[in-house]
Design an enzyme around this catalytic site. Sequence first.
Site, mmCIF file in Angstrom:
data_model
loop_
_atom_site.group_PDB
_atom_site.id
_atom_site.type_symbol
_atom_site.label_atom_id
_atom_site.label_comp_id
_atom_site.label_asym_id
_atom_site.label_seq_id
_atom_site.Cartn_x
_atom_site.Cartn_y
_atom_site.Cartn_z
ATOM 1 N N ASP A 109 0.862 -1.531 0.421
ATOM 2 C CA ASP A 109 0.108 -0.147 0.357
ATOM 3 C C ASP A 109 0.507 0.990 0.119
ATOM 4 O OD1 ASP A 109 -2.428 1.639 0.166
ATOM 5 O OD2 ASP A 109 -2.268 1.432 2.496
ATOM 6 N N HIS B 144 -3.351 13.807 1.146
ATOM 7 C CA HIS B 144 -3.646 12.510 1.816
ATOM 8 C C HIS B 144 -2.592 12.912 2.592
ATOM 9 C CE1 HIS B 144 -5.050 9.514 3.995
ATOM 10 N NE2 HIS B 144 -4.062 8.967 3.518
ATOM 11 N N ARG C 157 1.120 14.350 13.383
ATOM 12 C CA ARG C 157 1.612 14.607 14.050
ATOM 13 C C ARG C 157 1.927 16.145 13.882
ATOM 14 N NH1 ARG C 157 2.684 11.111 9.994
ATOM 15 N NH2 ARG C 157 3.627 12.981 8.419
ATOM 16 N N GLU D 284 -10.978 4.990 2.932
ATOM 17 C CA GLU D 284 -9.540 4.905 2.021
ATOM 18 C C GLU D 284 -10.194 4.450 0.609
ATOM 19 O OE1 GLU D 284 -6.188 4.333 3.318
ATOM 20 O OE2 GLU D 284 -5.891 5.484 4.982
ATOM 21 N N GLU E 269 -9.482 4.110 -2.935
ATOM 22 C CA GLU E 269 -7.659 3.564 -3.544
ATOM 23 C C GLU E 269 -7.841 2.773 -4.965
ATOM 24 O OE1 GLU E 269 -4.540 2.208 -0.878
ATOM 25 O OE2 GLU E 269 -5.586 2.744 0.450
ATOM 26 N N ASP F 287 -9.431 0.526 1.366
ATOM 27 C CA ASP F 287 -8.233 0.421 2.383
ATOM 28 C C ASP F 287 -9.082 0.546 3.468
ATOM 29 O OD1 ASP F 287 -6.186 -1.348 3.288
ATOM 30 O OD2 ASP F 287 -4.741 0.536 3.629
ATOM 31 N N ARG G 297 -8.792 4.127 12.570
ATOM 32 C CA ARG G 297 -8.184 5.524 12.581
ATOM 33 C C ARG G 297 -7.304 5.445 14.315
ATOM 34 N NH1 ARG G 297 -6.777 6.724 8.167
ATOM 35 N NH2 ARG G 297 -8.588 6.857 6.888
ATOM 36 N N GLN H 63 -5.028 2.665 15.072
ATOM 37 C CA GLN H 63 -3.632 3.018 14.336
ATOM 38 C C GLN H 63 -2.586 3.908 15.440
ATOM 39 O OE1 GLN H 63 -4.803 5.077 10.084
ATOM 40 N NE2 GLN H 63 -2.375 5.014 9.085
ATOM 41 N N LYS I 76 -4.753 -1.581 9.518
ATOM 42 C CA LYS I 76 -4.995 -1.195 8.705
ATOM 43 C C LYS I 76 -5.171 -2.935 8.410
ATOM 44 C CE LYS I 76 -4.027 2.591 6.866
ATOM 45 N NZ LYS I 76 -5.055 3.406 5.799
ATOM 46 N N THR J 112 -9.138 -5.527 3.606
ATOM 47 C CA THR J 112 -9.173 -4.564 2.660
ATOM 48 C C THR J 112 -9.981 -4.903 1.049
ATOM 49 O OG1 THR J 112 -6.515 -4.243 3.331
ATOM 50 C CG2 THR J 112 -6.710 -3.610 0.936
ATOM 51 N N THR K 117 -4.509 6.424 -0.149
ATOM 52 C CA THR K 117 -5.869 7.355 -0.097
ATOM 53 C C THR K 117 -5.889 7.680 -1.463
ATOM 54 O OG1 THR K 117 -6.259 7.010 2.167
ATOM 55 C CG2 THR K 117 -7.626 8.458 0.840
ATOM 56 N N GLU L 119 -10.320 12.727 6.855
ATOM 57 C CA GLU L 119 -10.102 14.159 6.135
ATOM 58 C C GLU L 119 -10.930 14.470 5.821
ATOM 59 O OE1 GLU L 119 -6.900 13.547 2.448
ATOM 60 O OE2 GLU L 119 -7.897 11.261 3.259
#
Lengths: 419, 419
Positions: free
Chosen positions: A128, A135, A144, A202, A204, A236, A240, A243, A256, A260, A352, A366
């Site tokens: 991935d 993204h 972060r 996500e 993709e 995917d 969160r 994660q 994750k 998928t 993503t 997002e």
Amino acid sequence: MVRGVTLTSWVPGADGSGFGLENLPFGVVKREPARTHPAWPAVRIGNFALGLRDLIETGLLDLPPSAFEQPNLNGFLKLGEEAWSGTRDRLIALLGADSPDAALVRPLLVELERLRPVLPVETGDYVDFYASLEHATNLGRLFRPESEPLLSNWRQLPVAYHGRAGSVIVSDTPVRRPLGQQTPADPGGIARFGPEPWLDFELELGFVTGDGPPDGQPISIHDAERHIFGFVLVNDWSARAIQRWEYQPLGPFLGKSFATSLSPWIVPRQALMPARVTPREQQPRPLPYLRAANDWALDISLEVSLIPAGGDESHIVRTNSRGLYWTPIQQLAHATINGAAVRAGDLFASGTISGDEADSYGSLIELTQGGRRALTLRDGTERTFLQDGDTVVMRGRAGSVSLGEVRGRVEPNRPTTSG
Amino acid sequence: MVRGVTLTSWVPGADGSGFGLENLPFGVVKREPARTHPAWPAVRIGNFALGLRDLIETGLLDLPPSAFEQPNLNGFLKLGEEAWSGTRDRLIALLGADSPDAALVRPLLVELERLRPVLPVETGDYVDFYASLEHATNLGRLFRPESEPLLSNWRQLPVAYHGRAGSVIVSDTPVRRPLGQQTPADPGGIARFGPEPWLDFELELGFVTGDGPPDGQPISIHDAERHIFGFVLVNDWSARAIQRWEYQPLGPFLGKSFATSLSPWIVPRQALMPARVTPREQQPRPLPYLRAANDWALDISLEVSLIPAGGDESHIVRTNSRGLYWTPIQQLAHATINGAAVRAGDLFASGTISGDEADSYGSLIELTQGGRRALTLRDGTERTFLQDGDTVVMRGRAGSVSLGEVRGRVEPNRPTTSG
């Protein structure tokens, strides 16, 4: 070559359906009830599946039987580009309006409504990427907040990690909300544990490969294209909260690895030739192993819908894969520059796909700014993240070629004795 | 049960060899020249391989032929714990000193020197943990000198990531030094590119599983043991300069994905029962899904040797897997708590095994303090990281049970056109 030529088929309803002669995607199907029937590889034309074993057995397609003996496309993928291309040409001839063999092929067509697609490939490894600049910037800001959103390596290499191949599932397989540890309420405290509260999708675009070079050499970017068989839509699914707590320092794992989802019909790379566009500019200029004079991105319109249990469909994302920063052939050249072997059936997903408009972000984290700004659905309910019973549908289209859809419903987590 | 009982075999040289009746590891072998012969599953006794298909065909072993039809152990692993245990008991009876069938079995034994081991399993997914407290602390210090070496999640969950299943190779397969991007000389500059300068090994203990629960439920820690078939030695080759540049934020990718070597003979979990010891204390106490009243670590002595091209063997690491912080059943319970499926042949590795003494670190980056303190080998040459032509040998032993060895030689990187 079929680029730019309008092709017509004798198959009723195929022309203009998104699955006409210019598409001819490959998949694997079972007759319903699926438990008691074996699965067989097929090509899709309009709303019909044409069994590829049948074509070989009747002498209409000249391929070794090993191509389609398994209940997946791996045998065919192993045959490589010449076989893929020859098979495509032959299928176009068989299914074209002036086919001399229509009378022989017609009895072999099976209506899709009598079939259920299964996973089209047995995925050896699933990589991935993180190829969307928007993204990666959005996620960096959310995960972060105290530092630069884009790390210094991001513009020089297509960042990627390995996902769990055994968790790759076909569209329409329900997805159970995962259990797991989440960030403690108090810093330094004991982790929370329970069903994931911030379940996300996500959006993709993935590609499926044939075998790489036998000698363990990297796949040159100049040669990468011929290893790509075709493209699928990928959801995917992402947890969160799991994660966020687990992902440092070795990257995403349980956040994750639970599911998928793939669209069932793999659209051949050749069918997407007319969708090729010049990729966006890359600054700084990539290292030579990531440079190709005629590199390409794909102009595929993508959308995501959310359907609450018993409710109406709300379109919540509209975006396009042409905006991805790193291209498919760059992804493949990068993933093998260290000599890593590629096997028929390997899956490479883009990460993503997000654009720069508010409704072009390919994930809820997002779209809702980390859960701070809820979306209002057509039925008046609000979403920050996915609720049990929600169905997520992703669709893609490149001109007259449809990528179909990948769909999945969220199931509640049943209690276990182990929690 | 064979715990604590001294067992003797009629097979010449088996007793006391490390591969006596108390071991009986499983593997897959080919006759030399390996290219022209098919591979077959076998059990090892002393310096002989006993073909498992032969045993079924001669009626000496009562298993379905599907168990060993493939050139790997996956069919057997699918059969699950009862079949594994029954097969082991039967093999002990056939090969024991008072076997009534010795005359029938003897002609089926093939000397190992006439055979070459191949990869014993087809790995569906390969999960690599980070289960050694000392290793995680050492690496944190080297990779993130400015912050706390151990992140706040480390003592609450067994940190892990997915490695590349397609890069899992059997012992004695040469390993080519990988090419790749490395941290720029100037911060903010263009990445360096070339053969990895800091090629390293990682000493790990891995286990191979049968299928997980069919319904996608987590594997309870109370039930985890019966999904573990056996253990292997793992060398998770690592490219430190590539890893350092790429690994944030999604974890290791090309720095690890070029090669992971396994010892060829999988030692059954049952053979390691006498090696069970109480695991080290965990603080804070793990969440309930990671707690088992009778959890166990394995007391396996491990060592690593380095053999320069044409030179003598230098023993550079002596350590033990009993010091690992997270146990095998905790690893399996954690990896599936989110519902991730486990398939027969999946590989779970411990991560580098390091102790707290200077010669007990399981990687060169730790042994040499990030390349700052060279090791002196017996031939007088020095090493910070691996040189072309170096052979790394890892060995393991638990009392009278040998895990054999995993061996690999570093080959130079041949220039490619794509660099």
